[in-house]
Scaffold this motif. Structure first.
Motif, PDB file in Angstrom:
ATOM      1  N   ARG A  40       0.834  -1.210   0.000  1.00 39.18           N
ATOM      2  CA  ARG A  40       0.000   0.000   0.000  1.00 39.18           C
ATOM      3  C   ARG A  40       0.864   1.253   0.000  1.00 39.18           C
ATOM      4  NH1 ARG A  40      -5.687  -0.574   1.423  1.00 39.18           N
ATOM      5  NH2 ARG A  40      -5.639   1.689   1.534  1.00 39.18           N
ATOM      6  N   SER A  41       2.054   1.142   0.550  1.00 38.07           N
ATOM      7  CA  SER A  41       2.939   2.312   0.607  1.00 38.07           C
ATOM      8  C   SER A  41       3.257   2.844  -0.785  1.00 38.07           C
ATOM      9  CB  SER A  41       4.239   1.974   1.344  1.00 38.07           C
ATOM     10  OG  SER A  41       4.912   0.908   0.700  1.00 38.07           O
ATOM     11  N   PHE A  42       3.306   1.951  -1.798  1.00 36.83           N
ATOM     12  CA  PHE A  42       3.563   2.399  -3.164  1.00 36.83           C
ATOM     13  C   PHE A  42       2.376   3.202  -3.687  1.00 36.83           C
ATOM     14  CE2 PHE A  42       3.362   1.810  -7.818  1.00 36.83           C
ATOM     15  CZ  PHE A  42       4.529   2.484  -8.149  1.00 36.83           C
ATOM     16  N   TRP A  43       1.165   2.732  -3.388  1.00 34.52           N
ATOM     17  CA  TRP A  43      -0.030   3.489  -3.765  1.00 34.52           C
ATOM     18  C   TRP A  43       0.006   4.891  -3.146  1.00 34.52           C
ATOM     19  CZ3 TRP A  43      -4.447   1.997  -6.626  1.00 34.52           C
ATOM     20  CH2 TRP A  43      -4.469   0.662  -7.059  1.00 34.52           C
ATOM     21  N   GLU A  44       0.385   4.951  -1.885  1.00 33.85           N
ATOM     22  CA  GLU A  44       0.422   6.244  -1.186  1.00 33.85           C
ATOM     23  C   GLU A  44       1.463   7.174  -1.802  1.00 33.85           C
ATOM     24  OE1 GLU A  44       1.098   4.839   2.730  1.00 33.85           O
ATOM     25  OE2 GLU A  44      -0.977   4.119   2.994  1.00 33.85           O
ATOM     26  N   LYS A  45       2.604   6.626  -2.207  1.00 38.06           N
ATOM     27  CA  LYS A  45       3.627   7.441  -2.871  1.00 38.06           C
ATOM     28  C   LYS A  45       3.138   7.928  -4.232  1.00 38.06           C
ATOM     29  CE  LYS A  45       7.531   5.231  -0.545  1.00 38.06           C
ATOM     30  NZ  LYS A  45       8.631   4.241  -0.667  1.00 38.06           N
ATOM     31  N   MET A  46       2.400   7.057  -4.946  1.00 38.74           N
ATOM     32  CA  MET A  46       1.800   7.477  -6.216  1.00 38.74           C
ATOM     33  C   MET A  46       0.881   8.670  -5.976  1.00 38.74           C
ATOM     34  SD  MET A  46       2.405   5.539  -9.123  1.00 38.74           S
ATOM     35  CE  MET A  46       0.871   5.570 -10.051  1.00 38.74           C
ATOM     36  N   GLY A  47       0.078   8.582  -4.912  1.00 46.54           N
ATOM     37  CA  GLY A  47      -0.851   9.656  -4.591  1.00 46.54           C
ATOM     38  C   GLY A  47      -0.149  10.938  -4.185  1.00 46.54           C
ATOM     39  N   GLU A  48       0.872  10.806  -3.352  1.00 45.58           N
ATOM     40  CA  GLU A  48       1.625  11.977  -2.888  1.00 45.58           C
ATOM     41  C   GLU A  48       2.237  12.756  -4.042  1.00 45.58           C
ATOM     42  OE1 GLU A  48       4.549  10.461  -0.230  1.00 45.58           O
ATOM     43  OE2 GLU A  48       3.077   9.734   1.237  1.00 45.58           O
ATOM     44  N   ASN A  49       2.592  12.038  -5.091  1.00 45.54           N
ATOM     45  CA  ASN A  49       3.266  12.663  -6.228  1.00 45.54           C
ATOM     46  C   ASN A  49       2.329  13.013  -7.389  1.00 45.54           C
ATOM     47  OD1 ASN A  49       6.475  12.572  -5.878  1.00 45.54           O
ATOM     48  ND2 ASN A  49       5.592  10.796  -4.852  1.00 45.54           N
ATOM     49  N   GLY A  50       1.029  12.878  -7.170  1.00 42.53           N
ATOM     50  CA  GLY A  50       0.051  13.297  -8.170  1.00 42.53           C
ATOM     51  C   GLY A  50      -0.145  12.353  -9.323  1.00 42.53           C
ATOM     52  N   PHE A  51       0.102  11.049  -9.127  1.00 39.19           N
ATOM     53  CA  PHE A  51      -0.002  10.081 -10.217  1.00 39.19           C
ATOM     54  C   PHE A  51      -1.241   9.187 -10.121  1.00 39.19           C
ATOM     55  CE2 PHE A  51       4.799  10.578  -9.940  1.00 39.19           C
ATOM     56  CZ  PHE A  51       4.861  11.483 -10.985  1.00 39.19           C
ATOM     57  N   LEU A  52      -2.138   9.491  -9.190  1.00 38.70           N
ATOM     58  CA  LEU A  52      -3.394   8.749  -9.102  1.00 38.70           C
ATOM     59  C   LEU A  52      -4.552   9.637  -9.553  1.00 38.70           C
ATOM     60  CD1 LEU A  52      -3.117   6.827  -5.690  1.00 38.70           C
ATOM     61  CD2 LEU A  52      -2.784   5.912  -7.997  1.00 38.70           C
ATOM     62  N   CYS A  53      -5.412   9.067 -10.361  1.00 40.63           N
ATOM     63  CA  CYS A  53      -6.655   9.731 -10.805  1.00 40.63           C
ATOM     64  C   CYS A  53      -6.423  11.138 -11.351  1.00 40.63           C
ATOM     65  CB  CYS A  53      -7.656   9.801  -9.659  1.00 40.63           C
ATOM     66  SG  CYS A  53      -7.784   8.309  -8.669  1.00 40.63           S
ATOM     67  N   LYS A 113      -9.757  10.937  -1.282  1.00 34.48           N
ATOM     68  CA  LYS A 113      -8.911   9.875  -0.734  1.00 34.48           C
ATOM     69  C   LYS A 113      -8.488   8.868  -1.808  1.00 34.48           C
ATOM     70  CE  LYS A 113     -10.371  10.193   4.071  1.00 34.48           C
ATOM     71  NZ  LYS A 113     -10.918   9.476   5.257  1.00 34.48           N
ATOM     72  N   CYS A 114      -9.269   8.764  -2.895  1.00 36.82           N
ATOM     73  CA  CYS A 114      -8.851   7.927  -4.019  1.00 36.82           C
ATOM     74  C   CYS A 114      -7.631   8.549  -4.700  1.00 36.82           C
ATOM     75  CB  CYS A 114      -9.985   7.795  -5.039  1.00 36.82           C
ATOM     76  SG  CYS A 114     -11.400   6.821  -4.471  1.00 36.82           S
ATOM     77  N   ILE A 115      -7.564   9.859  -4.682  1.00 43.43           N
ATOM     78  CA  ILE A 115      -6.466  10.591  -5.315  1.00 43.43           C
ATOM     79  C   ILE A 115      -5.185  10.507  -4.488  1.00 43.43           C
ATOM     80  CG2 ILE A 115      -5.691  12.941  -5.944  1.00 43.43           C
ATOM     81  CD1 ILE A 115      -8.720  13.451  -6.643  1.00 43.43           C
ATOM     82  N   THR A 116      -5.326  10.485  -3.165  1.00 43.41           N
ATOM     83  CA  THR A 116      -4.140  10.420  -2.297  1.00 43.41           C
ATOM     84  C   THR A 116      -3.620   9.001  -2.116  1.00 43.41           C
ATOM     85  OG1 THR A 116      -5.503  10.193  -0.301  1.00 43.41           O
ATOM     86  CG2 THR A 116      -4.889  12.451  -0.981  1.00 43.41           C
TER      87      THR A 116
END
Length: 381
Positions: A40-53, A113-116
């Motif tokens: 899940r930490s990878f998902w969170e890093k994706m979100g932190e860097n603006g790469f989700l949704c 929260k889907c974005i983060t």
């Protein structure tokens, strides 16, 4: 050749995303495959860097970016490895249901929260006894006051282990004819009483992608979690499947490009009978044939993406692309493994993993046989 839909800002975005993946994904991917789970930490890093949704409206924390940004993300994730397909499902398959058919309250509650990366999503269509025939699902949602009671099982659910938010395809009316008119979409949150996750399914490939069984036993869900209108679920699914199948074609073509590139590098450096394998005409011809197929796939795909961004109806062509590119990629995998010789069968070579991962692309998002049925129907047959 650069695709028409890509502008300078997309190329800048790609470079930034590649740098992110070089740091956060490439060094760890083999470990994730062995662990059989992407953390899940990878998902969170994706979100932190603006790469989700990236396509979500700014009002909910998104970038309001066009679909070309999603294409860049899908391609670069596939270059790392096919098990990252769950992120594409989250970004470009599940989130559009919330965006297109969700209420303002639902969007405000879930999208930020889907974005983060705090919320990971899934969509639950397939059941043990119903796959391509969605009208044949048995999962029910019975209205009980201001709630629904959900009962049934789902299987082969991408992101099933991690998912915090599941868009469930269910029947709110089991008596209506035709049956598809009784289908609705209801969102179930992962901590809801009565909802259980089955085992993480042990697949031939996509080892670190968390695919699971989901079990619903008198799961009480507020009627506020209904997506759109009751009984309209099947129509919503049909409207969104064009993009889902386009996503699969994007992944397939990218995988084929990667496998071909790796194989060309291999045959240029491997010797046999006193010369490089790449010097044999039979090898050159085989590579030339594969390169042609990949180029045809890429050209067709880029044109489709361009038309999709323009919101054109390309259901027939998307069905063609989904079946043809996935069959092509599977064929490329077989030939590339052969050209690697015995080493192609060794886990230390990436082609072995690619060979395992690609076949399922011709099965999910509607089997290729279903794609041909759709094409025939669109042809008036």
């Amino acid at each position: 050749m650069t695709a028409r839909y890509l502008q300078e800002e997309h190329h800048i975005f790609r470079e930034a995303f590649r740098k992110f993946l070089q740091k956060e994904a490439y060094p760890f991917y083999d470990v994730w495959e062995k662990d059989r789970l992407i953390p899940r930490s990878f998902w969170e890093k994706m979100g932190e860097n603006g790469f989700l949704c990236p396509g979500v409206d700014e009002a909910y924390g998104g970038l309001n970016a066009d679909f070309a940004y999603s294409v860049v993300i899908l391609e670069e994730l596939e270059r790392v490895g096919s098990s990252l397909v769950g992120i594409g499902l989250h970004n470009d398959i599940v989130i559009p249901y919330l965006e297109e058919y969700g209420t303002e309250e639902q969007k405000k509650r879930w999208l930020p929260k889907c974005i983060t990366g705090e919320i990971i999503t899934a969509i639950a269509m397939t059941e043990p006894g119903a796959g391509s025939d969605l009208a044949g699902i048995r999962m029910t949602a019975r209205k009980d006051g201001d709630h629904y009671l959900l009962n049934g099982e789902k299987t082969f659910i991408t992101n099933g282990i991690h998912a915090d938010l599941i868009v469930v395809v269910c029947k709110t009316d089991t008596k209506i004819k035709p049956a598809h008119k009784g289908i609705s979409l209801i969102v179930v949150e992962g901590d809801t009483a009565g909802f259980k996750r089955g085992k993480k399914l042990d697949k031939v490939g996509l080892h670190s992608q968390d695919t699971a069984e989901l079990i619903f036993e008198d799961v009480k869900v507020s009627s506020a979690n209904l997506i759109g209108e009751e009984g309209k679920g099947f129509y919503y699914l049909m409207q969104q499947l064009q993009q889902e199948r386009l996503v699969v074609a994007i992944v397939a073509v990218t995988a084929a490009e990667e496998m071909l590139k790796q194989t060309i590098d291999y045959v240029k450096n491997r010797n046999a009978f006193g010369k490089k394998i790449s010097d044999f005409q039979t090898v050159q011809f085989r590579l030339a044939e594969m390169a042609t197929e990949v180029e045809i796939g890429r050209t067709f795909l880029d044109d489709l993406i361009d038309q999709h961004i323009q919101k054109k109806n390309v259901v027939k062509k998307v069905s063609m692309a989904k079946y043809w590119t996935t069959d092509m990629a599977r064929n490329i995998a077989t030939q590339c493994m052969q050209l690697h010789g015995g080493y192609g069968y060794m886990e230390e070579y990436e082609i072995a993993r690619r060979y395992r991962d690609i076949p399922v692309a011709s099965i999910y998002a509607g089997t290729n046989e279903i794609m041909k049925t759709i094409i025939a129907k669109e042809m008036g047959l």
